[in-house]
Design a protein around this motif. Structure first.
Motif, PDB file in Angstrom:
ATOM      1  N   LEU A  78       2.034  -1.840   3.241  1.00 54.83           N
ATOM      2  CA  LEU A  78       0.990  -2.351   2.344  1.00 54.83           C
ATOM      3  C   LEU A  78       0.679  -1.364   1.229  1.00 54.83           C
ATOM      4  O   LEU A  78       0.515  -1.751   0.071  1.00 54.83           O
ATOM      5  CB  LEU A  78      -0.268  -2.701   3.141  1.00 54.83           C
ATOM      6  CG  LEU A  78      -0.141  -3.944   4.019  1.00 54.83           C
ATOM      7  CD1 LEU A  78      -1.307  -4.041   4.979  1.00 54.83           C
ATOM      8  CD2 LEU A  78      -0.019  -5.199   3.174  1.00 54.83           C
ATOM      9  N   GLU A  79       0.609  -0.087   1.572  1.00 52.09           N
ATOM     10  CA  GLU A  79       0.373   0.926   0.538  1.00 52.09           C
ATOM     11  C   GLU A  79       1.488   0.900  -0.501  1.00 52.09           C
ATOM     12  O   GLU A  79       1.232   0.950  -1.709  1.00 52.09           O
ATOM     13  CB  GLU A  79       0.293   2.323   1.162  1.00 52.09           C
ATOM     14  CG  GLU A  79       0.123   3.419   0.123  1.00 52.09           C
ATOM     15  CD  GLU A  79       0.147   4.815   0.719  1.00 52.09           C
ATOM     16  OE1 GLU A  79       0.649   5.714   0.024  1.00 52.09           O
ATOM     17  OE2 GLU A  79      -0.324   5.003   1.858  1.00 52.09           O
ATOM     18  N   HIS A 111       5.720  -9.348   0.476  1.00 53.82           N
ATOM     19  CA  HIS A 111       6.189  -8.348  -0.485  1.00 53.82           C
ATOM     20  C   HIS A 111       7.673  -8.092  -0.293  1.00 53.82           C
ATOM     21  O   HIS A 111       8.155  -8.032   0.839  1.00 53.82           O
ATOM     22  CB  HIS A 111       5.418  -7.037  -0.311  1.00 53.82           C
ATOM     23  CG  HIS A 111       3.947  -7.186  -0.500  1.00 53.82           C
ATOM     24  ND1 HIS A 111       3.369  -7.342  -1.739  1.00 53.82           N
ATOM     25  CD2 HIS A 111       2.927  -7.238   0.394  1.00 53.82           C
ATOM     26  CE1 HIS A 111       2.060  -7.463  -1.601  1.00 53.82           C
ATOM     27  NE2 HIS A 111       1.766  -7.407  -0.319  1.00 53.82           N
ATOM     28  N   HIS A 136       0.855  -2.228  -2.663  1.00 55.26           N
ATOM     29  CA  HIS A 136      -0.366  -2.200  -3.477  1.00 55.26           C
ATOM     30  C   HIS A 136      -0.387  -1.056  -4.481  1.00 55.26           C
ATOM     31  O   HIS A 136      -1.091  -1.141  -5.489  1.00 55.26           O
ATOM     32  CB  HIS A 136      -1.594  -2.114  -2.580  1.00 55.26           C
ATOM     33  CG  HIS A 136      -1.760  -3.319  -1.705  1.00 55.26           C
ATOM     34  ND1 HIS A 136      -2.588  -3.314  -0.610  1.00 55.26           N
ATOM     35  CD2 HIS A 136      -1.216  -4.561  -1.757  1.00 55.26           C
ATOM     36  CE1 HIS A 136      -2.541  -4.505  -0.020  1.00 55.26           C
ATOM     37  NE2 HIS A 136      -1.711  -5.269  -0.695  1.00 55.26           N
ATOM     38  N   GLU A 137       0.352   0.001  -4.206  1.00 57.02           N
ATOM     39  CA  GLU A 137       0.349   1.170  -5.090  1.00 57.02           C
ATOM     40  C   GLU A 137       1.739   1.458  -5.637  1.00 57.02           C
ATOM     41  O   GLU A 137       2.116   2.617  -5.843  1.00 57.02           O
ATOM     42  CB  GLU A 137      -0.205   2.380  -4.337  1.00 57.02           C
ATOM     43  CG  GLU A 137      -1.638   2.171  -3.884  1.00 57.02           C
ATOM     44  CD  GLU A 137      -2.204   3.365  -3.134  1.00 57.02           C
ATOM     45  OE1 GLU A 137      -1.658   4.486  -3.258  1.00 57.02           O
ATOM     46  OE2 GLU A 137      -3.204   3.168  -2.418  1.00 57.02           O
ATOM     47  N   GLU A 191      -0.053 -12.380   2.371  1.00 55.74           N
ATOM     48  CA  GLU A 191       0.726 -11.552   1.452  1.00 55.74           C
ATOM     49  C   GLU A 191       2.182 -11.505   1.895  1.00 55.74           C
ATOM     50  O   GLU A 191       2.474 -11.420   3.089  1.00 55.74           O
ATOM     51  CB  GLU A 191       0.202 -10.113   1.421  1.00 55.74           C
ATOM     52  CG  GLU A 191      -1.152  -9.943   0.800  1.00 55.74           C
ATOM     53  CD  GLU A 191      -1.555  -8.479   0.730  1.00 55.74           C
ATOM     54  OE1 GLU A 191      -0.713  -7.636   0.344  1.00 55.74           O
ATOM     55  OE2 GLU A 191      -2.710  -8.180   1.073  1.00 55.74           O
ATOM     56  N   ALA A 194      -6.943  -5.902   3.795  1.00 51.72           N
ATOM     57  CA  ALA A 194      -5.500  -5.908   3.553  1.00 51.72           C
ATOM     58  C   ALA A 194      -4.793  -4.941   4.493  1.00 51.72           C
ATOM     59  O   ALA A 194      -3.702  -5.211   4.974  1.00 51.72           O
ATOM     60  CB  ALA A 194      -5.196  -5.555   2.101  1.00 51.72           C
TER      61      ALA A 194
END
Length: 122
Positions: free
Chosen positions: A96-97, A31, A100-101, A29, A4
Motif C-alpha cells: 500500500l505504501e 494496484h 500511495h507514495e 483498491e 487503507a
C-alpha cells in the motif's frame, strides 16, 4: 493506522510477461506494480541497508522479471526475481505504501540514479 493500511489482499496476480504484479485489496483498491519498481524498492537489507545511510541505489533493473511469489505467514510475500534477489519481505502495508507514495519512491529512485551517474538499463 489509516483504513487503507488495514486493507487485506484478496488477489495477487502475476501477469504472463512476469513484469507486472497486481494486488487487489478488500477495500476495493487494486494496484499494478512493475517488477522493476518492486525490485529497486525491495524492503531487503541489501537495498534498504540497516539504517538510512546504508541504502543502496540498484541500477540496471528495467528488464527484471518476477519468477515466483511465496507467502510469508499471513502478513506478507517473498518475491523471487530473475536476478536471484529474493530476500525482501513485502508486507501488505508496504504494498500500500508503494502504491500511495509512488511519486516519492520512484521519483527518489530516478533522482538517485541521475545523481550517481547510473541507469535503469545497466
Amino acid at each position: 493506522m489509516s483504513d487503507a493500511q488495514k486493507a487485506w489482499p484478496v488477489e495477487i496476480r502475476l501477469k504472463s510477461d512476469k513484469k507486472t504484479l497486481t494486488v487487489g485489496f478488500d477495500n476495493g483498491e487494486t494496484h499494478d506494480y512493475s517488477a522493476e519498481y518492486l525490485r529497486v524498492c525491495s524492503p531487503s537489507a541489501e537495498v534498504q541497508g540497516h539504517n538510512p545511510s546504508q541504502k543502496r541505489t540498484i541500477p540496471g533493473k528495467s528488464n527484471v522479471e518476477i519468477m515466483g511469489i511465496d507467502p510469508v505467514g499471513n502478513y506478507a510475500v517473498r518475491i523471487h526475481f530473475d536476478d536471484m534477489h529474493s530476500s525482501g519481505i513485502f508486507t501488505w502495508n508496504y504494498f500500500l505504501e508503494l502504491a500511495h507514495e509512488k511519486d516519492k519512491h520512484w521519483g527518489g529512485y530516478l533522482k538517485e540514479l541521475g545523481e550517481k551517474g547510473l541507469s535503469r538499463e545497466r
